[in-house]
Design an enzyme around this catalytic site. Structure first.
Site, mmCIF file in Angstrom:
data_model
loop_
_atom_site.group_PDB
_atom_site.id
_atom_site.type_symbol
_atom_site.label_atom_id
_atom_site.label_comp_id
_atom_site.label_asym_id
_atom_site.label_seq_id
_atom_site.Cartn_x
_atom_site.Cartn_y
_atom_site.Cartn_z
ATOM 1 N N MET A 30 0.846 -1.193 0.000
ATOM 2 C CA MET A 30 0.000 0.000 0.000
ATOM 3 C C MET A 30 0.884 1.247 0.000
ATOM 4 O O MET A 30 0.437 2.341 0.343
ATOM 5 C CB MET A 30 -0.941 -0.008 1.202
ATOM 6 C CG MET A 30 -1.888 -1.212 1.176
ATOM 7 S SD MET A 30 -3.440 -0.938 2.032
ATOM 8 C CE MET A 30 -2.874 -0.646 3.683
ATOM 9 N N LEU A 33 6.710 3.131 1.557
ATOM 10 C CA LEU A 33 7.629 1.998 1.716
ATOM 11 C C LEU A 33 8.730 2.299 2.725
ATOM 12 O O LEU A 33 9.299 3.387 2.728
ATOM 13 C CB LEU A 33 8.239 1.663 0.352
ATOM 14 C CG LEU A 33 7.218 1.392 -0.763
ATOM 15 C CD1 LEU A 33 7.930 1.102 -2.075
ATOM 16 C CD2 LEU A 33 6.291 0.239 -0.387
ATOM 17 N N HIS A 34 8.995 1.323 3.575
ATOM 18 C CA HIS A 34 10.098 1.426 4.532
ATOM 19 C C HIS A 34 11.021 0.224 4.314
ATOM 20 O O HIS A 34 10.783 -0.598 3.402
ATOM 21 C CB HIS A 34 9.566 1.495 5.968
ATOM 22 C CG HIS A 34 8.564 0.425 6.296
ATOM 23 N ND1 HIS A 34 8.881 -0.901 6.344
ATOM 24 C CD2 HIS A 34 7.233 0.498 6.563
ATOM 25 C CE1 HIS A 34 7.820 -1.607 6.646
ATOM 26 N NE2 HIS A 34 6.791 -0.780 6.778
ATOM 27 N N HIS A 37 9.496 -3.206 3.637
ATOM 28 C CA HIS A 37 9.013 -3.481 2.274
ATOM 29 C C HIS A 37 10.197 -3.791 1.342
ATOM 30 O O HIS A 37 10.107 -4.672 0.483
ATOM 31 C CB HIS A 37 8.302 -2.258 1.693
ATOM 32 C CG HIS A 37 7.018 -1.894 2.372
ATOM 33 N ND1 HIS A 37 6.879 -0.782 3.146
ATOM 34 C CD2 HIS A 37 5.808 -2.503 2.356
ATOM 35 C CE1 HIS A 37 5.630 -0.708 3.594
ATOM 36 N NE2 HIS A 37 4.964 -1.745 3.141
ATOM 37 N N GLN A 61 -10.329 -2.611 2.413
ATOM 38 C CA GLN A 61 -9.858 -3.187 3.671
ATOM 39 C C GLN A 61 -9.835 -2.176 4.828
ATOM 40 O O GLN A 61 -9.341 -2.489 5.912
ATOM 41 C CB GLN A 61 -8.494 -3.848 3.495
ATOM 42 C CG GLN A 61 -7.319 -2.914 3.286
ATOM 43 C CD GLN A 61 -6.068 -3.678 2.888
ATOM 44 O OE1 GLN A 61 -5.953 -4.178 1.772
ATOM 45 N NE2 GLN A 61 -5.102 -3.792 3.792
ATOM 46 N N LYS A 151 5.091 -9.760 9.476
ATOM 47 C CA LYS A 151 4.516 -8.839 10.474
ATOM 48 C C LYS A 151 2.990 -8.952 10.462
ATOM 49 O O LYS A 151 2.359 -8.971 11.507
ATOM 50 C CB LYS A 151 4.945 -7.414 10.172
ATOM 51 C CG LYS A 151 4.064 -6.431 10.862
ATOM 52 C CD LYS A 151 4.726 -5.182 11.256
ATOM 53 C CE LYS A 151 3.751 -4.329 12.006
ATOM 54 N NZ LYS A 151 2.599 -3.964 11.180
ATOM 55 N N GLN A 155 -2.681 -12.156 8.028
ATOM 56 C CA GLN A 155 -2.858 -11.939 6.583
ATOM 57 C C GLN A 155 -2.102 -12.996 5.774
ATOM 58 O O GLN A 155 -2.627 -13.569 4.816
ATOM 59 C CB GLN A 155 -2.346 -10.535 6.232
ATOM 60 C CG GLN A 155 -2.123 -10.297 4.746
ATOM 61 C CD GLN A 155 -1.726 -8.850 4.449
ATOM 62 O OE1 GLN A 155 -2.566 -7.983 4.459
ATOM 63 N NE2 GLN A 155 -0.449 -8.591 4.175
ATOM 64 N N SER A 188 4.254 1.249 8.389
ATOM 65 C CA SER A 188 3.938 2.598 7.907
ATOM 66 C C SER A 188 3.215 3.386 8.987
ATOM 67 O O SER A 188 3.337 4.603 9.072
ATOM 68 C CB SER A 188 3.063 2.517 6.659
ATOM 69 O OG SER A 188 3.769 1.825 5.656
HETATM 70 O O1 PAF Z 1 -0.069 -5.773 3.684
HETATM 71 C C1 PAF Z 1 -0.502 -4.863 2.965
HETATM 72 O O2 PAF Z 1 0.162 -3.842 2.747
HETATM 73 C C2 PAF Z 1 -1.883 -5.001 2.350
HETATM 74 O O3 PAF Z 1 -2.771 -5.634 3.216
HETATM 75 C C3 PAF Z 1 -1.880 -5.686 0.973
HETATM 76 C C4 PAF Z 1 -1.404 -7.127 1.063
HETATM 77 C C5 PAF Z 1 -0.995 -4.907 0.017
HETATM 78 C C6 PAF Z 1 -3.296 -5.713 0.397
HETATM 79 O O4 PAF Z 1 -3.816 -4.425 0.245
#
Ligand code: PAF
Length: 283
Positions: A30, A33-34, A37, A61, A151, A155, A188
């Site tokens: 999303m 970025l750090h 990522h 989400q 982390k 998910q 983030s």
């Molecule tokens: O982990 C994330 O940044 C988000 O949940 C993802 C996997 C990009 C889905 O929007």
């Protein structure tokens, strides 16, 4: 680095890579970025010939009252970081590209057992939003490998389950959490913390570490350990959501004889929701 926002141009670019016999690794993000990522991107480039990254702040989400509107968007810095990592394709779809029928009418993917558990309990629709967008992104990119951070442990488990259940021909790889010097998991949302909260934030990781140490020394009363952890978070000024000991692969409450555990926690500090987890093996 190619920056593409339409599915058609993305498909064209990926087909060209495939014609050259190259394996594709995909890192959905999303943005904002750090180093965590970038670690996913590095892992992706070890695993495949061509790395595709997406940046899409997925409205599905976020719940009402959550931080969709204010979620940090830092596209120029993100692009520079991805370019420096040698990423070949950056996919930047608009909301209309991802949800052509509109958000309300979009077909949804729900993986049973996730909506009502752990983070899903306090964030209704969160996991369905993630499963739906990740499926949409997977279908557009059609990667060989997809890389996610540990982390967001729940998910990661959900996506592995979804890929298995729907027989998606994608290998899902988890990458260990990157931490700040004091142990705070990179996120983030850490940017929302003021200086005093930032100092205290690592307490979540420390509390999970205390539960891990107790488990390693033979304690098996999960409920008591979880309760102590919640009290400790509360004393440190957090509003705890949950601390839970689970089986690593299934996220079920561990039965007797279960050796591979993960301790997961979520708590709010000020208005910032933090999550973290620690895996461990017991004998
Ligand atoms: O982990 C994330 O940044 C988000 O949940 C993802 C996997 C990009 C889905 O929007």
């Amino acid at each position: 680095m190619q920056t593409l926002s339409s599915t058609a141009s993305l498909r064209e670019s990926i087909s060209a890579q495939r014609l050259q016999g190259r394996r594709i690794a995909f890192v959905p993000t999303m943005g904002n970025l750090h180093a965590g990522h970038l670690q996913l991107v590095r892992q992706a480039s070890i695993l495949a010939d061509c790395v595709v990254v997406s940046i899409f702040v997925n409205p599905m989400q976020f719940g009402p009252g959550e931080d969709f509107a204010t979620y940090p968007r830092t596209l120029d810095a993100d692009k520079a970081a991805l370019q420096a990592e040698g990423v070949e394709v950056l996919f930047l779809p608009a909301v209309e590209e991802m949800y052509a029928a509109g958000l309300e009418q979009a077909t949804r993917i729900e993986v049973p057992g996730f909506e009502g558990d752990l983070c899903g309990r306090s964030r209704p629709g969160f996991f369905t939003g993630i499963a739906t967008v990740v499926t949409g992104l997977f279908n557009r990119v059609q990667p060989d490998i997809a890389v996610f951070g540990e982390k967001d442990y729940q998910q990661l488990v959900m996506i592995k389950r979804m890929v298995r259940d729907l027989c998606m021909p994608i290998e899902v790889q988890g990458v260990a959490t990157m931490r700040e010097a004091d142990g705070l998991a990179m996120s983030s949302r850490n940017a929302y913390l003021d200086a005093a909260q930032r100092d205290r934030a690592v307490h979540l990781y420390q509390v999970l570490g205390t539960v891990k140490a107790a488990l390693e020394s033979g304690s098996r009363d999960y409920t008591v350990l979880e309760q102590h952890a919640l009290e400790s978070l509360q004393q440190a000024g957090f509003v705890p959501d949950y601390v839970s000991v689970r089986e690593q692969r299934s996220l079920r409450v561990p039965g007797p004889g279960c050796k591979q555990l993960v301790v997961l926690g979520a708590a709010t500090l000020g208005s910032t929701r933090l999550i973290d987890n620690i895996s461990l093996s017991i004998t």
